[in-house]
Motif scaffolding. Structure first.
Motif, mmCIF file in Angstrom:
data_model
loop_
_atom_site.group_PDB
_atom_site.id
_atom_site.type_symbol
_atom_site.label_atom_id
_atom_site.label_comp_id
_atom_site.label_asym_id
_atom_site.label_seq_id
_atom_site.Cartn_x
_atom_site.Cartn_y
_atom_site.Cartn_z
ATOM 1 N N GLN A 60 -12.888 48.907 -6.700
ATOM 2 C CA GLN A 60 -12.370 49.166 -5.356
ATOM 3 C C GLN A 60 -12.213 47.864 -4.586
ATOM 4 O O GLN A 60 -13.155 47.080 -4.497
ATOM 5 C CB GLN A 60 -13.307 50.083 -4.579
ATOM 6 N N ASP A 61 -11.050 47.663 -4.034
ATOM 7 C CA ASP A 61 -10.752 46.499 -3.204
ATOM 8 C C ASP A 61 -11.173 45.176 -3.835
ATOM 9 O O ASP A 61 -11.800 44.337 -3.182
ATOM 10 C CB ASP A 61 -11.416 46.629 -1.823
ATOM 11 N N PRO A 62 -10.856 44.974 -5.091
ATOM 12 C CA PRO A 62 -11.297 43.735 -5.727
ATOM 13 C C PRO A 62 -10.328 42.591 -5.495
ATOM 14 O O PRO A 62 -9.158 42.798 -5.194
ATOM 15 C CB PRO A 62 -11.305 44.094 -7.207
ATOM 16 N N ASP A 63 -10.841 41.378 -5.649
ATOM 17 C CA ASP A 63 -9.939 40.253 -5.777
ATOM 18 C C ASP A 63 -9.589 40.180 -7.268
ATOM 19 O O ASP A 63 -10.190 40.868 -8.086
ATOM 20 C CB ASP A 63 -10.593 38.965 -5.271
ATOM 21 N N ALA A 64 -8.634 39.377 -7.629
ATOM 22 C CA ALA A 64 -8.138 39.355 -9.008
ATOM 23 C C ALA A 64 -9.228 39.009 -10.024
ATOM 24 O O ALA A 64 -9.254 39.554 -11.126
ATOM 25 C CB ALA A 64 -6.980 38.374 -9.122
ATOM 26 N N LYS A 65 -10.136 38.124 -9.649
ATOM 27 C CA LYS A 65 -11.177 37.669 -10.572
ATOM 28 C C LYS A 65 -12.169 38.782 -10.913
ATOM 29 O O LYS A 65 -12.704 38.822 -12.013
ATOM 30 C CB LYS A 65 -11.903 36.476 -9.945
ATOM 31 N N HIS A 66 -12.425 39.686 -9.995
ATOM 32 C CA HIS A 66 -13.449 40.705 -10.169
ATOM 33 C C HIS A 66 -12.882 42.102 -10.446
ATOM 34 O O HIS A 66 -13.634 43.066 -10.526
ATOM 35 C CB HIS A 66 -14.343 40.763 -8.926
ATOM 36 N N ALA A 67 -11.582 42.225 -10.593
ATOM 37 C CA ALA A 67 -10.937 43.536 -10.715
ATOM 38 C C ALA A 67 -11.196 44.198 -12.055
ATOM 39 O O ALA A 67 -11.213 43.552 -13.099
ATOM 40 C CB ALA A 67 -9.435 43.383 -10.508
ATOM 41 N N ILE A 68 -11.407 45.504 -12.004
ATOM 42 C CA ILE A 68 -11.483 46.356 -13.189
ATOM 43 C C ILE A 68 -10.927 47.714 -12.777
ATOM 44 O O ILE A 68 -11.075 48.125 -11.627
ATOM 45 C CB ILE A 68 -12.937 46.472 -13.726
ATOM 46 N N ASP A 69 -10.245 48.369 -13.699
ATOM 47 C CA ASP A 69 -9.659 49.674 -13.385
ATOM 48 C C ASP A 69 -10.732 50.744 -13.308
ATOM 49 O O ASP A 69 -11.706 50.707 -14.076
ATOM 50 C CB ASP A 69 -8.641 50.077 -14.453
#
Length: 162
Positions: A60-69
């Protein structure tokens, strides 16, 4: 020449052994911090964002570095939650600490040094997804462990046809 290599190998092994010994002793003298982070749980329908360190992922609301679906599901929410609890029950060194109808908090410990990671799963009422967050309690990098663990959980859930 082979005598020189043997002496070098012996010294190298002594250095490695000493480094391992110091690491183990220091972990006994300076125990690893294992208290829970204060930014756990769901706040206004969102899991906490990740810190700047490279040891966290969130859907939820991640930046690109921390994003996961998030994990999508096609069964009712209670069934998805029960299946996730069963999957977590077989993830090595993982223990569910808290569970409600829309939230699960679990701890996962590394095998050797017992580093603790917090795993969070949020089931919003208006979506058929499970939002994810996994973060190490200490350090700057987890070498991708949190992301891989959540992806393995995703695969297990998919194999169980949720």
């Amino acid at each position: 020449m082979s005598r020189l290599l043997t002496v070098f190998a012996q010294r190298f092994l002594r250095c490695i052994t000493f480094a391992i010994f110091l690491t183990l002793i220091s972990s006994l003298i300076f125990p690893i911090t294992t208290w829970a982070s204060s930014n756990l749980g769901v706040d206004n329908g969102h899991l906490s964002s990740c810190p700047a360190s490279n040891n966290c992922v969130v859907s939820q609301d991640p930046d690109a570095k921390h994003a996961i679906d998030p994990i999508a599901y096609h069964v009712d929410r209670d069934t998805a939650r029960e299946i996730l609890l069963k999957v977590l029950g077989v993830v090595p060194r993982t223990e569910v600490l808290e569970q409600t109808d829309n939230y699960i908090h679990a701890l996962s410990k590394s095998r050797i040094f017992k580093f603790v990671d917090d795993l969070e799963f949020y089931f919003p009422t208006n979506e058929s997804v499970i939002h994810l967050r996994s973060a190490s309690r200490i350090g700057d990098s987890d070498l991708g462990v949190n992301r891989r663990r959540l992806e393995q959980i995703r695969l297990a859930m998919r194999d169980l046809n949720i």
